[in-house]
Design a protein around this motif. Structure first.
Motif, short mmCIF file in Angstrom:
data_model
loop_
_atom_site.label_atom_id
_atom_site.label_comp_id
_atom_site.label_asym_id
_atom_site.label_seq_id
_atom_site.Cartn_x
_atom_site.Cartn_y
_atom_site.Cartn_z
N ARG A 90 24.47 4.14 -1.35
CA ARG A 90 23.88 2.81 -1.15
C ARG A 90 23.28 2.64 0.24
O ARG A 90 22.22 2.02 0.40
N ILE A 91 23.95 3.14 1.24
CA ILE A 91 23.45 2.99 2.61
C ILE A 91 22.13 3.72 2.76
O ILE A 91 21.18 3.20 3.36
N LYS A 92 22.03 4.92 2.20
CA LYS A 92 20.78 5.66 2.27
C LYS A 92 19.68 4.94 1.50
O LYS A 92 18.53 4.92 1.93
N LEU A 93 19.99 4.31 0.36
CA LEU A 93 19.01 3.55 -0.40
C LEU A 93 18.50 2.36 0.40
O LEU A 93 17.30 2.05 0.37
N ILE A 94 19.40 1.68 1.10
CA ILE A 94 18.99 0.55 1.95
C ILE A 94 18.05 1.04 3.05
O ILE A 94 17.01 0.45 3.32
N PHE A 95 18.40 2.17 3.67
CA PHE A 95 17.55 2.75 4.72
C PHE A 95 16.18 3.12 4.16
O PHE A 95 15.16 2.85 4.78
N ILE A 96 16.14 3.72 2.97
CA ILE A 96 14.86 4.11 2.34
C ILE A 96 14.03 2.87 2.03
O ILE A 96 12.81 2.86 2.23
N ALA A 97 14.67 1.78 1.54
CA ALA A 97 13.94 0.55 1.22
C ALA A 97 13.34 -0.07 2.48
O ALA A 97 12.18 -0.51 2.47
N ILE A 98 14.11 -0.11 3.55
CA ILE A 98 13.61 -0.68 4.81
C ILE A 98 12.46 0.17 5.35
O ILE A 98 11.43 -0.35 5.78
N LYS A 99 12.63 1.49 5.29
CA LYS A 99 11.59 2.40 5.77
C LYS A 99 10.31 2.23 4.95
O LYS A 99 9.21 2.15 5.51
N SER A 100 10.41 2.14 3.63
CA SER A 100 9.22 1.99 2.79
C SER A 100 8.54 0.65 3.04
O SER A 100 7.32 0.54 2.96
N PHE A 101 9.32 -0.40 3.37
CA PHE A 101 8.75 -1.70 3.70
C PHE A 101 7.87 -1.60 4.94
O PHE A 101 6.72 -2.08 4.95
N VAL A 103 6.59 1.13 6.27
CA VAL A 103 5.46 2.04 5.99
C VAL A 103 4.36 1.27 5.27
O VAL A 103 3.17 1.46 5.55
N GLY A 104 4.72 0.38 4.35
CA GLY A 104 3.74 -0.45 3.65
C GLY A 104 2.99 -1.37 4.60
O GLY A 104 1.78 -1.56 4.47
N ILE A 105 3.70 -1.95 5.55
CA ILE A 105 3.06 -2.83 6.53
C ILE A 105 2.07 -2.04 7.38
O ILE A 105 0.93 -2.47 7.61
N VAL A 106 2.48 -0.85 7.83
CA VAL A 106 1.61 -0.01 8.65
C VAL A 106 0.37 0.41 7.84
O VAL A 106 -0.75 0.38 8.36
N ASP A 107 0.55 0.77 6.58
CA ASP A 107 -0.59 1.14 5.73
C ASP A 107 -1.55 -0.03 5.55
O ASP A 107 -2.78 0.15 5.57
N THR A 108 -1.02 -1.23 5.37
CA THR A 108 -1.86 -2.42 5.21
C THR A 108 -2.67 -2.69 6.48
O THR A 108 -3.87 -2.96 6.41
N ILE A 109 -2.03 -2.58 7.63
CA ILE A 109 -2.73 -2.80 8.91
C ILE A 109 -3.81 -1.74 9.09
O ILE A 109 -4.94 -2.05 9.51
N ARG A 110 -3.52 -0.49 8.73
CA ARG A 110 -4.51 0.59 8.85
C ARG A 110 -5.69 0.32 7.92
O ARG A 110 -6.85 0.52 8.30
N ASP A 111 -5.43 -0.15 6.70
CA ASP A 111 -6.52 -0.46 5.77
C ASP A 111 -7.39 -1.60 6.29
O ASP A 111 -8.62 -1.55 6.18
N ILE A 112 -6.77 -2.64 6.85
CA ILE A 112 -7.53 -3.76 7.40
C ILE A 112 -8.41 -3.28 8.55
O ILE A 112 -9.59 -3.63 8.64
N LYS A 113 -7.85 -2.45 9.43
CA LYS A 113 -8.63 -1.91 10.56
C LYS A 113 -9.81 -1.09 10.06
O LYS A 113 -10.94 -1.23 10.53
N ASN A 114 -9.58 -0.23 9.07
CA ASN A 114 -10.65 0.60 8.53
C ASN A 114 -11.74 -0.25 7.88
O ASN A 114 -12.93 0.07 7.99
N ASN A 115 -11.36 -1.32 7.19
CA ASN A 115 -12.35 -2.21 6.58
C ASN A 115 -13.19 -2.92 7.64
O ASN A 115 -14.41 -3.08 7.48
N ILE A 116 -12.56 -3.35 8.71
CA ILE A 116 -13.30 -4.02 9.79
C ILE A 116 -14.28 -3.04 10.43
O ILE A 116 -15.44 -3.37 10.68
N VAL A 117 -13.83 -1.81 10.69
CA VAL A 117 -14.71 -0.80 11.28
C VAL A 117 -15.87 -0.49 10.34
O VAL A 117 -17.03 -0.38 10.78
N TYR A 118 -15.60 -0.38 9.05
CA TYR A 118 -16.64 -0.09 8.07
C TYR A 118 -17.68 -1.22 8.04
O TYR A 118 -18.88 -0.96 8.05
N LYS A 119 -17.22 -2.46 8.01
CA LYS A 119 -18.16 -3.59 7.98
C LYS A 119 -18.97 -3.68 9.27
O LYS A 119 -20.17 -3.99 9.24
N TYR A 120 -18.34 -3.41 10.40
CA TYR A 120 -19.06 -3.42 11.67
C TYR A 120 -20.14 -2.35 11.68
O TYR A 120 -21.29 -2.61 12.07
#
Length: 120
Positions: free
Chosen positions: A37-48, A50-67
């Motif tokens: 269970r502890i490892k599952l909690i760690f994996i869930a927090i890590k994936s959360f 990672v998802g935020i970082v991926d979203t920020i990277r996608d937003i940055k790439n979209n802004i650069v593309y539009k510019y």
């Protein structure tokens, strides 16, 4: 049930696990790994995060593309404008277009003409 993708500690290849504590067998090397269970909690927090970082990277790439697209469009339009000024045939282009539109519109029936009776 939600699944997570983790890397096998033995062969470092990716494997999918369910969101419950159990023993999982690696499809590549065949080793059995226990996930608690502890490892599952760690994996869930890590994936959360990672998802935020991926979203920020996608937003940055979209802004650069539009510019870059806007910059390329600006360059194209300025080059087109420069060519239009140097070409004598382009100087009367807009006036010719407006005259052609007036001629097309002159031949159309108006809304009031639709309701007028035809004279015999």
């Amino acid at each position: 049930m939600k699944k997570f993708v983790i890397s096998c500690p033995n062969c470092k290849k990716k494997m999918r696990i369910l969101n419950k504590p159990a023993k999982y067998k690696c499809p590549s090397c065949g080793n059995i790994h226990k996930v608690g269970r502890i490892k599952l909690i760690f994996i869930a927090i890590k994936s959360f995060f990672v998802g935020i970082v991926d979203t920020i990277r996608d937003i940055k790439n979209n802004i650069v593309y539009k510019y870059n697209s806007a910059k390329a469009t600006y360059r194209y339009m300025s080059q087109l404008k420069k060519n239009m000024k140097s070409d004598p045939n382009w100087s009367n282009y807009r006036t010719q277009q407006q005259e052609e539109k007036k001629m097309r519109d002159a031949n159309k029936r108006s809304f009031k003409d639709f309701f007028k009776r035809k004279k015999k």
